[in-house]
Design a protein around this motif. Sequence first.
Motif, mmCIF file in Angstrom:
data_model
loop_
_atom_site.group_PDB
_atom_site.id
_atom_site.type_symbol
_atom_site.label_atom_id
_atom_site.label_comp_id
_atom_site.label_asym_id
_atom_site.label_seq_id
_atom_site.Cartn_x
_atom_site.Cartn_y
_atom_site.Cartn_z
ATOM 1 N N GLU A 1 44.421 40.561 38.006
ATOM 2 C CA GLU A 1 44.435 40.150 39.401
ATOM 3 C C GLU A 1 45.573 40.905 40.059
ATOM 4 N N VAL B 1 46.541 41.074 50.306
ATOM 5 C CA VAL B 1 45.192 41.099 49.742
ATOM 6 C C VAL B 1 45.311 40.831 48.244
ATOM 7 N N HIS C 1 35.926 51.478 47.276
ATOM 8 C CA HIS C 1 36.413 50.330 48.041
ATOM 9 C C HIS C 1 37.703 50.684 48.773
ATOM 10 N N TYR D 1 42.974 40.618 44.718
ATOM 11 C CA TYR D 1 41.648 40.920 44.170
ATOM 12 C C TYR D 1 41.672 40.952 42.652
ATOM 13 N N VAL E 1 37.470 40.222 46.174
ATOM 14 C CA VAL E 1 38.549 40.495 47.128
ATOM 15 C C VAL E 1 38.674 39.365 48.145
ATOM 16 N N ARG E 2 39.921 38.957 48.415
ATOM 17 C CA ARG E 2 40.189 37.990 49.475
ATOM 18 C C ARG E 2 41.547 38.273 50.107
ATOM 19 N N MET F 1 35.425 35.721 50.865
ATOM 20 C CA MET F 1 35.719 36.735 49.856
ATOM 21 C C MET F 1 34.522 37.666 49.819
ATOM 22 N N ASP G 1 37.371 45.123 55.377
ATOM 23 C CA ASP G 1 37.119 45.569 54.013
ATOM 24 C C ASP G 1 35.853 46.420 54.010
ATOM 25 N N LYS H 1 34.984 44.051 41.750
ATOM 26 C CA LYS H 1 36.143 43.471 42.425
ATOM 27 C C LYS H 1 35.722 42.194 43.145
#
Length: 187
Positions: A47, A130, A119, A132, A74-75, A110, A83, A72
């Motif tokens: 992470e 961020v 990405h 992820y 992602v948040r 997310m 994103d 991934k």
Amino acid sequence: MIIKPRDLAGVYEIDLSPVFDSRGYFKRVYDEEIFKSFGLERHWIQENHSLSVKKGTVRGLHFQFPPFTESKLVRVTKGAIMDVFVDLRIDSPTFGGWDRIELTDDNHKMIYIPRGFAHGFCTLTDSCEVVYKVDNVYSPQHEGGLFWMDESLRINWPVTNPIISNKDAALPSFKDFSSNHGGIIVN
């Protein structure tokens, strides 16, 4: 938690559906059983947490070549980003297609991006954080990338003069990637 597919096969938007009360909220950010019901069984092994200090910072577009391709999750925990993800899977009907989603600390969303995608993101506010998860180890020898403002991709970025690293500014075009590699075969 609500999971729904996006336009590019294998990409999912996840609404974390917080439960609010007078103290604040509670939200589940990962549930193995719910993910499994969508075929998103991954063994998350890392992470990562990044901080971008200034609005208009672009990071990406990054990926890893096989056998180190990575999914991934992602948040955003602080601030807001746009994103962006590009399908590099050679056998995909959406090869070369891209999509984007706004992720913020307020919208509780997310994005799940499967293996075989480039990405990146652009910060929409100062002080963006961020977080992820990835399902493969980082291998510097297998890292790749695409130029963020590639003319053939025509990604609609929310910035024209970004803060960007020298390394990211020198990434190859999608055309160069395609001529040199064809695409990515997902392992």
